[in-house]
Design an enzyme around this catalytic site. Structure first.
Site, short mmCIF file in Angstrom:
data_model
loop_
_atom_site.label_atom_id
_atom_site.label_comp_id
_atom_site.label_asym_id
_atom_site.label_seq_id
_atom_site.Cartn_x
_atom_site.Cartn_y
_atom_site.Cartn_z
N SER A 128 0.84 -1.20 0.00
CA SER A 128 0.00 0.00 0.00
C SER A 128 0.87 1.25 0.00
CB SER A 128 -0.84 -0.02 1.28
OG SER A 128 -1.46 1.22 1.50
N TYR A 167 -2.21 -1.22 10.87
CA TYR A 167 -2.46 -1.79 9.54
C TYR A 167 -1.30 -1.47 8.60
CZ TYR A 167 -3.80 -1.90 4.68
OH TYR A 167 -3.77 -2.10 3.33
N LYS A 200 1.88 -3.84 6.61
CA LYS A 200 2.28 -3.85 5.19
C LYS A 200 3.79 -3.65 5.07
CE LYS A 200 -1.55 -4.76 3.50
NZ LYS A 200 -1.78 -5.96 2.74
P1 NAD Z 1 -10.93 -7.18 0.98
O1 NAD Z 1 -11.22 -7.16 2.44
O2 NAD Z 1 -12.07 -6.97 0.04
O3 NAD Z 1 -10.20 -8.53 0.58
C1 NAD Z 1 -9.34 -9.22 1.46
C2 NAD Z 1 -9.81 -10.67 1.51
O4 NAD Z 1 -8.95 -11.38 2.40
C3 NAD Z 1 -11.24 -10.79 2.06
O5 NAD Z 1 -12.01 -11.55 1.13
C4 NAD Z 1 -11.07 -11.53 3.39
O6 NAD Z 1 -12.16 -12.38 3.65
C5 NAD Z 1 -9.75 -12.27 3.17
N1 NAD Z 1 -8.99 -12.57 4.40
C6 NAD Z 1 -8.60 -11.70 5.38
N2 NAD Z 1 -7.90 -12.36 6.32
C7 NAD Z 1 -7.82 -13.66 5.92
C8 NAD Z 1 -7.22 -14.83 6.47
N3 NAD Z 1 -6.59 -14.81 7.65
N4 NAD Z 1 -7.36 -16.00 5.81
C9 NAD Z 1 -8.02 -16.05 4.63
N5 NAD Z 1 -8.61 -14.99 4.07
C10 NAD Z 1 -8.51 -13.80 4.70
O7 NAD Z 1 -9.79 -6.09 0.70
P2 NAD Z 1 -9.23 -5.50 -0.66
O8 NAD Z 1 -9.59 -4.07 -0.73
O9 NAD Z 1 -9.57 -6.39 -1.79
O10 NAD Z 1 -7.68 -5.56 -0.35
C11 NAD Z 1 -6.88 -6.65 -0.79
C12 NAD Z 1 -5.45 -6.42 -0.32
O11 NAD Z 1 -4.99 -5.18 -0.84
C13 NAD Z 1 -5.32 -6.32 1.20
O12 NAD Z 1 -4.13 -6.96 1.57
C14 NAD Z 1 -5.24 -4.82 1.44
O13 NAD Z 1 -4.52 -4.53 2.61
C15 NAD Z 1 -4.49 -4.37 0.21
N6 NAD Z 1 -4.74 -2.95 -0.12
C16 NAD Z 1 -6.03 -2.51 -0.25
C17 NAD Z 1 -6.27 -1.17 -0.53
C18 NAD Z 1 -7.67 -0.62 -0.63
O14 NAD Z 1 -7.85 0.60 -0.48
N7 NAD Z 1 -8.69 -1.44 -0.88
C19 NAD Z 1 -5.18 -0.29 -0.71
C20 NAD Z 1 -3.89 -0.79 -0.56
C21 NAD Z 1 -3.68 -2.13 -0.28
C1 WQD Z 2 -9.29 9.49 0.95
C2 WQD Z 2 -9.55 10.96 1.18
C3 WQD Z 2 -9.88 11.62 3.49
C4 WQD Z 2 -13.65 9.49 4.07
C5 WQD Z 2 -6.54 4.81 3.22
C6 WQD Z 2 -5.58 3.99 4.03
C7 WQD Z 2 -4.50 3.44 3.17
C8 WQD Z 2 -5.05 2.74 1.93
C9 WQD Z 2 -6.11 3.51 1.24
C10 WQD Z 2 -5.07 0.38 2.23
C11 WQD Z 2 -8.81 11.51 2.40
C12 WQD Z 2 -11.12 11.85 2.66
C13 WQD Z 2 -12.49 10.00 3.50
C14 WQD Z 2 -14.69 10.39 4.41
C15 WQD Z 2 -13.35 12.22 3.56
N1 WQD Z 2 -5.67 1.48 2.22
N2 WQD Z 2 -12.35 11.34 3.27
N3 WQD Z 2 -14.51 11.72 4.13
O1 WQD Z 2 -6.68 8.04 3.61
O2 WQD Z 2 -5.80 7.90 1.24
O3 WQD Z 2 -5.86 5.90 2.62
O4 WQD Z 2 -7.06 3.97 2.18
O5 WQD Z 2 -3.90 0.18 2.16
O6 WQD Z 2 -3.79 2.59 3.98
O7 WQD Z 2 -5.01 4.81 5.04
O8 WQD Z 2 -8.00 6.86 1.78
O9 WQD Z 2 -10.38 6.60 1.26
O10 WQD Z 2 -9.68 6.83 3.70
O11 WQD Z 2 -9.52 8.80 2.18
O12 WQD Z 2 -13.25 13.42 3.33
O13 WQD Z 2 -15.74 10.01 4.94
O14 WQD Z 2 -10.94 11.15 1.45
O15 WQD Z 2 -9.66 12.66 4.36
O16 WQD Z 2 -8.35 12.77 2.06
P1 WQD Z 2 -6.54 7.28 2.36
P2 WQD Z 2 -9.46 7.19 2.28
#
Ligand code: NAD
Ligand code: WQD
Length: 333
Positions: A125, A151, A155
């Protein structure tokens, strides 16, 4: 064709990536404990691709069950999405986050080692840039400093673990993909983001306001040093992100490689509100609220390395993502 194990493959990003992997000709097996996703996603994947991947409903913390899957799997590579991802929950439940995300990854790496599976793509991330990540983020920026929550630290720690494993095993290939802000849904409207509980991220909150489950969006701060005063992020269509994984898989070599997956374009919160209104033809109720602790004014990717080395770049816009989200929510106009 290669056989890929996708952990977290019924989740938001995992399911879109499974669709792209199948379309690219890979054989896919999914492992998920369904703690944040539904088994019905498998039927949707079948509707889109004509293929229903083999599914293992297991927890990564269940080492015995994981070992059995690996013994029979003959996997060429693992795409590792499974993890918990809610920032606020990680502050309230740090032990659960470290156990699930780090413990789960260690079990996975042990099984990979025992079964001579030497390739992994890890979902990292932009959060790992911590306080270095204000403005454009290049992979060379120092990571790991000033991360504001457990969290994000899981990562970063997993990235470091992968580097250590690589040092110990010259055949090991790890590709670390640092996602920026994934949004949108598959153009079929069949799969998309469906988080359990109260959402924290901007797009899921906008979706709940759109469906009437939340009255209005709180815009966290309008006094940042940006053009309209609201924070700027790099929102990337989830299908572009999914295709980044297919591009990365094709280019894996022994060693650790790190790539940003983002668009390189910043969009403010208020611009996101306008984009929603353009796509839906209706107003999105919002109010300006105080800043949220830990938010940086402006974070976006420098995605040039992924273009140079993987031949990948994002091609879809915020408007495409809004349109596909509305389709997924069955709120088409
Ligand atoms: P998500 O929650 O939709 O998907 C994660 C999946 O992992 C879920 O289906 C959950 O049931 C499964 N899971 C969690 N713990 C588990 C375990 N112990 N055993 C088996 N399954 C398990 O999330 P997502 O948005 O699809 O994110 C996928 C990956 O990408 C995550 O690692 C997340 O940290 C990373 N990521 C997401 C974002 C975002 O904003 N969505 C941003 C950066 C990184
Ligand atoms: C985006 C923008 C908020 C909600 C987070 C995690 C990061 C990554 C992505 C997984 C910001 C604003 C949000 C609301 C708002 N996830 N906001 N009102 O903060 O870039 O990152 O998600 O890895 O780890 O920290 O994303 O979607 O939370 O916010 O104004 O109700 O929207 O302030 O500027 P962010 P976000």
């Amino acid at each position: 064709m290669e056989k890929i194990l996708v952990t977290g493959g019924t989740g938001y990003i995992g399911s879109h990536t499974v669709v792209e992997l199948i379309s690219a000709g890979y054989t896919v097996e999914i492992l998920d404990n369904l703690c944040n996703s539904k088994e019905s996603v498998l039927d949707k994947i079948f509707e889109i691709t004509g293929v229903k991947p083999k599914f293992h409903k297991i927890d990564l913390l269940d080492f015995g069950a994981l070992s059995n899957i690996f013994r029979e799997g003959n996997f060429d590579c693992v795409l590792h999405f499974a993890g918990l991802k809610a920032v606020a929950e990680s502050i309230a439940e740090p032990i659960m986050y470290y156990e699930n995300n780090i413990g789960g990854t260690l079990n996975l790496l042990k099984c990979m080692k025992e079964n001579n599976v030497n390739r992994i793509v890890f979902s990292s991330s932009a959060t790992v840039y911590g306080d270095a990540g204000n403005g454009a983020c290049h992979e060379d920026l120092p990571a790991g400093h000033g991360i504001t929550n457990p969290y994000g630290r899981t990562k970063y720690m997993i990235e470091e673990i992968l580097k250590d494993v690589s040092v110990s095993n010259p055949e090991f290939s790890a590709t670390i993909l640092r996602y920026f802000n994934p949004i949108g849904a598959h153009s079929s409207g069949l799969i998309g983001e469906d988080p359990n509980g109260i959402p924290n991220n901007l797009m899921p909150v906008i979706m709940r306001v759109a469906t009437g489950e939340i009255d209005e969006l709180s815009v966290y701060g309008n006094d940042y040093p940006t053009a309209d005063g609201s924070c700027i992020r790099d929102y990337i269509h989830v299908v572009d992100l999914a295709r980044g994984h297919v591009a990365a898989l094709a280019k894996m070599r022994p060693g650790v490689k790190i790539y940003n997956l983002g668009t390189g374009r910043g969009t403010s919160v208020l611009e996101m509100v306008s984009a929603f209104e353009r796509a839906s033809g209706r107003k999105l109720p919002y109010k300006v609220a105080p800043r949220r602790a830990g938010d940086l004014a402006e974070v976006y990717a420098d995605p040039s390395l992924a273009w140079q080395e993987l031949g990948w770049k994002a091609s879809m816009s915020i408007d495409d993502a809004m349109r596909d989200t509305l389709h997924y929510l069955e709120l088409c106009v």
